[in-house]
Design a protein around this motif. Structure first.
Motif, mmCIF file in Angstrom:
data_model
loop_
_atom_site.group_PDB
_atom_site.id
_atom_site.type_symbol
_atom_site.label_atom_id
_atom_site.label_comp_id
_atom_site.label_asym_id
_atom_site.label_seq_id
_atom_site.Cartn_x
_atom_site.Cartn_y
_atom_site.Cartn_z
ATOM 1 N N TRP A 236 0.820 -1.212 0.000
ATOM 2 C CA TRP A 236 0.000 0.000 0.000
ATOM 3 C C TRP A 236 0.857 1.267 0.000
ATOM 4 N N LEU A 237 0.378 2.261 -0.740
ATOM 5 C CA LEU A 237 0.923 3.619 -0.704
ATOM 6 C C LEU A 237 -0.137 4.515 -0.091
ATOM 7 N N LEU A 238 0.251 5.284 0.942
ATOM 8 C CA LEU A 238 -0.681 6.198 1.608
ATOM 9 C C LEU A 238 -0.066 7.589 1.647
ATOM 10 N N LEU A 239 -0.810 8.581 1.171
ATOM 11 C CA LEU A 239 -0.302 9.937 1.032
ATOM 12 C C LEU A 239 -1.210 10.950 1.706
ATOM 13 N N GLU A 240 -0.615 11.820 2.500
ATOM 14 C CA GLU A 240 -1.359 12.986 2.990
ATOM 15 C C GLU A 240 -1.271 14.076 1.928
ATOM 16 N N HIS A 241 -2.351 14.851 1.790
ATOM 17 C CA HIS A 241 -2.376 15.904 0.777
ATOM 18 C C HIS A 241 -3.303 17.029 1.215
ATOM 19 N N GLY A 242 -3.384 18.072 0.409
ATOM 20 C CA GLY A 242 -4.219 19.211 0.712
ATOM 21 C C GLY A 242 -5.702 18.891 0.600
ATOM 22 N N GLU A 271 -10.948 16.139 2.652
ATOM 23 C CA GLU A 271 -10.192 15.033 2.080
ATOM 24 C C GLU A 271 -8.720 15.214 2.435
ATOM 25 N N ARG A 272 -8.100 14.191 3.030
ATOM 26 C CA ARG A 272 -6.746 14.385 3.575
ATOM 27 C C ARG A 272 -5.770 13.266 3.250
ATOM 28 N N VAL A 273 -6.194 12.027 3.217
ATOM 29 C CA VAL A 273 -5.277 10.903 2.994
ATOM 30 C C VAL A 273 -5.826 10.008 1.891
ATOM 31 N N THR A 274 -5.064 9.826 0.833
ATOM 32 C CA THR A 274 -5.466 8.962 -0.264
ATOM 33 C C THR A 274 -4.496 7.780 -0.357
ATOM 34 N N SER A 275 -5.040 6.622 -0.559
ATOM 35 C CA SER A 275 -4.215 5.409 -0.583
ATOM 36 C C SER A 275 -4.590 4.530 -1.768
ATOM 37 N N GLY A 276 -3.650 3.667 -2.135
ATOM 38 C CA GLY A 276 -3.871 2.713 -3.203
ATOM 39 C C GLY A 276 -3.010 1.484 -2.992
#
Length: 280
Positions: A236-242, A271-276
């Motif tokens: 998994w990749l998890l990213l915090e973003h704007g 919306e703050r953390v998107t993962s895939g």
């Protein structure tokens, strides 16, 4: 009377009268945090010991911290500490101050992580994410990188203080990991637009850890572009973003071939953390 003998009641005469100056205000809560720091006690101590006395030296130190706060220095930089995920982390102006919203990134990682995972934290800053994951997932292997040597000094200090097993490496994004692969990759990279008006309120924090070109998306895209090659199957990749970047990050992950792409909102319903997930 000398500073070693003159004393003052803790709250009534010390905090009152120094809470406001000009257009910037130091609230009673922040003032209490600063005063507790000066005397080496928890803030709750002040409430139960309102009749205790302070030396002139302590009063002067407190007034100095209030002046710095009035000038715009964040309280965590004045006290050298910030709570994150129930633990106290050392911070200075070489790193971003950990925010509650970043706890969402940790929470989502704990949801998808397999047993004893190998984890990579890109752009670790204070180390709050890497250290927290190492402590919350016994048996995990955690590697954390940063391009800033000053930030790595802070991160190592936190790992040592909290007895977390984290391997720290110097390098920008994928530079420090070669062709190594991981089960989990997390990052809270710079994602603020370089012309964002909110930067005025963040002037004390390192600008390189805040802003990114391409409307704040350049570093997020660089991480996504290299992530698939550094993830194990089903990793998994998890990213915090704007708050307004969720759609763009989801599109980048889908274009890169990630599955199960979704976004988690923060405590302010943004919306703050998107993962895939990397497919098999």
């Amino acid at each position: 009377m000398t500073s070693t003998t003159s004393t003052h009641p803790i709250l009534v005469r010390t905090i009152r009268g120094v809470l406001q100056e000009g257009s910037m205000q130091v609230g009673r809560f922040e003032a209490a945090v600063l005063l507790a720091h000066v005397i080496g006690k928890r803030r709750e101590y002040l409430i139960a010991h309102d009749d205790e006395e302070l030396s002139d030296e302590s009063v002067l130190r407190f007034q100095m911290l209030v002046s710095l706060r009035l000038a715009g220095t964040p309280v965590p930089y004045l006290t050298g500490r910030q709570e994150f995920f129930g633990r106290n982390f050392f911070v200075d102006d070489a790193v971003l101050i950990p925010r509650p919203d970043t706890e969402v990134l940790v929470e989502q990682t704990l949801v998808v992580a397999p047993a004893a995972p190998k984890v990579l934290d890109l752009g670790t800053g204070s180390g709050c994410i890497a250290v927290t994951l190492a402590l919350e997932m016994p048996g995990s292997t955690v590697v954390a990188t940063d391009a800033s040597e000053k930030a790595l000094v802070v991160a190592r200090k936190n790992a040592e203080a909290l007895e977390a097993a984290v391997e720290f490496r110097s390098g920008s994004w994928w530079e420090a990991v070669g062709d190594e692969t991981f089960d989990i990759i997390v990052s809270n990279p710079p994602y603020i637009r370089e012309d964002d008006e909110h930067l005025k309120a963040l002037g004390c924090e390192p600008i390189t850890a805040l802003t990114s070109p391409e409307n704040g998306l350049a570093d997020l895209k660089a991480i996504v572009a290299g992530a698939m090659a550094h993830l194990n199957p089903n990793g998994w990749l998890l990213l915090e973003h704007g708050y307004d970047q969720g759609e763009a990050v989801r599109e980048a992950l889908l274009e890169a071939g990630f599955a199960a792409v979704h976004t988690k909102r923060d405590y302010g319903d943004n919306e703050r953390v998107t993962s895939g997930r990397r497919p098999n």
